[in-house]
Design an enzyme around this catalytic site. Structure first.
Site, PDB file in Angstrom:
ATOM      1  N   SER A 118       1.255   3.859  -7.081  1.00  0.00           N
ATOM      2  CA  SER A 118       0.423   2.760  -6.544  1.00  0.00           C
ATOM      3  C   SER A 118       0.079   3.013  -5.081  1.00  0.00           C
ATOM      4  CB  SER A 118       1.122   1.410  -6.717  1.00  0.00           C
ATOM      5  OG  SER A 118       2.292   1.356  -5.933  1.00  0.00           O
ATOM      6  N   ASP A 162       6.454   4.511   0.958  1.00  0.00           N
ATOM      7  CA  ASP A 162       5.569   5.172  -0.018  1.00  0.00           C
ATOM      8  C   ASP A 162       4.176   5.420   0.559  1.00  0.00           C
ATOM      9  OD1 ASP A 162       7.743   4.848  -1.623  1.00  0.00           O
ATOM     10  OD2 ASP A 162       6.695   3.854  -3.268  1.00  0.00           O
TER      11      ASP A 162
END
Ligand code: MEV
Length: 331
Positions: A118, A162
C-alpha cells in the site's frame, strides 16, 4: 506540458524492529526489487478514475463535488483504493490544482503480505500526480510525507517506515520520522517466504497496543528490548557479522511471537528456513500471516528457497534495491 507520467516505487522488508517502531523505537528497513507502477494521465475534466487491473478494482469520483466538501467521501470506494484516493487528494492540494486524472495501478508486490504494497502504491501515485501536474520531480522527503497521509487511511496510526523506505530506497535505520542510511552489502542474500495468509496491519498494531495497555510492565519492556536488539543488529550489519545478525533476527522473532503477532503459517516457514541453514529468520512487517524473511549466504539461498516451498510457502525471489521512488517516463 506533461500529460502522461509513469512513476514507480519499491516494496520493502523489515530486518529488525517492526511494531516497536510504532512506539518510537528504531527499526531497519530495506527496499526490494519488487515495485508498484502508477500511470497518471490528465483528462481535461474534473473526474478522477482509478483502476487496478491486477486486482480487478475500479473507482471514480467527481472533483467538483468532493472537493467542495471538507474531504473526500470514501463512500463506495473499494477498501484497497482508499489510500490512492487520499494520495490523489493530498497531491492535488500540494499542487493547489483541481484537475481530472486517469490513474492506473500495477504492482508485483503481493498485497496484504507485509511487503509495503500500500505504501509503494501511495508513494508512486504522489510522485506521478506531482510530476504530471507541475512538471517537477518532487524530492523523496516531500513524496514520503504526502504518502504518509494515505498510509493513515489504511493503517490507522502507522510509524511512517513503509512510505519512507519506499520513497528513499536502499537500506535505512528509521526512528520517529528520522532516517540514517545503512548499507547492507552483497555478501548476504535474503529469501522472502509468503505464507499466503492475508492479514490486516491495522488489527495487528491494535493487538500489540492492547497487550501493552493490559500488561504495561510486560508489553512495554518487550518493545524497548526490540529497540535495543535493533541497535545491536545495526552494529552487526555494519561489521558484516551476519551470523550475529541472524541470531538477533531469531530473538526478534521470539519477542514478536510473545506480543502475539506471529502465526502457525509463519512459524512453519521460519523453522524450515533455519533448518535449511539460514543465519536467522523472522516475520517481516505486521505478522499474523503475510511474509517471513530469512538471511543466508548467497550459496545457501537455493536450499532455503526450496525448504520454504516444501513447507507450503511461496518463495518470493527478491534482491535488495537501491532505487526509491522513480519517475520512469513522461510524455
Ligand atoms: C510496518 O510495515 C509494520 C508495523 O511496524 C507498523 C508500522 O510501522 O506502521 C507493524
Amino acid at each position: 506540458m506533461v500529460k502522461r507520467v509513469v512513476a514507480s516505487a519499491p516494496g520493502k522488508i523489515i530486518l529488525f524492529g517492526e511494531h516497536a517502531v510504532v512506539y518510537g523505537e528504531p527499526a531497519v528497513a530495506v527496499a526490494i526489487d519488487r515495485r508498484a507502477r502508477v500511470i497518471v494521465e490528465e483528462r481535461g475534466d474534473f473526474e478522477v478514475r482509478i483502476s487496478a487491473p491486477d486486482l480487478s478494482l475500479e473507482a471514480g469520483f467527481d472533483l467538483e463535488r468532493v472537493l467542495s466538501e471538507d474531504s473526500f467521501s470514501f463512500f463506495e470506494i473499494p477498501q484497497r483504493l482508499k489510500n490512492v484516493v487520499r494520495a490523489v487528494e493530498v497531491s492535488l492540494n500540494a499542487c493547489n490544482l483541481k484537475r481530472g486524472l486517469n490513474i492506473e495501478i500495477n504492482s508485483d508486490i503481493p498485497p496484504s503480505a507485509g511487503l509495503g504494497s500500500s505504501a509503494s502504491v501511495a508513494v508512486a501515485t504522489v510522485a506521478a500526480v506531482g510530476k504530471c501536474l507541475t512538471g517537477d520531480s518532487w524530492e523523496s522527503e516531500k513524496v514520503s510525507k504526502l504518502a504518509f497521509e494515505a498510509e493513515k487511511i489504511v493503517h490507522g496510526a502507522p510509524s511512517g517506515i513503509d512510505n519512507t523506505i519506499s520513497a528513499y530506497g536502499g537500506g535505512i535505520i528509521f526512528q520517529q520520522g528520522k532516517i540514517e542510511r545503512l548499507d547492507i552489502g552483497a555478501q548476504v542474500s535474503i529469501v522472502i517466504g509468503d505464507t499466503k495468509v492475508e492479514r490486516s496491519t491495522k488489527k495487528l498494531v491494535s493487538h500489540v497496543r492492547s497487550i501493552c495497555e493490559k500488561y504495561p510492565l510486560i508489553g512495554l519492556p518487550i518493545i524497548r528490548l526490540i529497540g535495543s536488539l535493533t541497535l545491536e543488529g545495526v552494529e552487526r550489519l555494519k561489521t558484516g557479522d551476519f551470523e550475529g545478525v541472524g541470531e538477533l533476527m531469531d530473538i526478534n522473532q521470539g519477542l514478536l511471537d510473545a506480543l502475539g503477532v506471529s502465526h502457525l503459517s509463519l512459524s512453519r516457514l521460519i523453522f524450515a528456513a533455519r533448518e535449511a541453514g539460514a543465519y536467522g529468520a523472522k516475520l517481516s512487517g505486521a505478522g499474523g500471516g503475510g511474509c517471513m524473511i530469512a538471511l543466508m549466504s548467497p550459496e545457501n539461498a537455493k536450499n532455503v528457497l526450496e525448504a520454504i516451498e516444501m513447507s507450503g510457502g511461496r518463495a518470493v525471489p527478491t534482491a535488495f534495491s537501491m532505487r526509491g521512488v522513480t519517475v520512469e517516463s513522461e510524455e
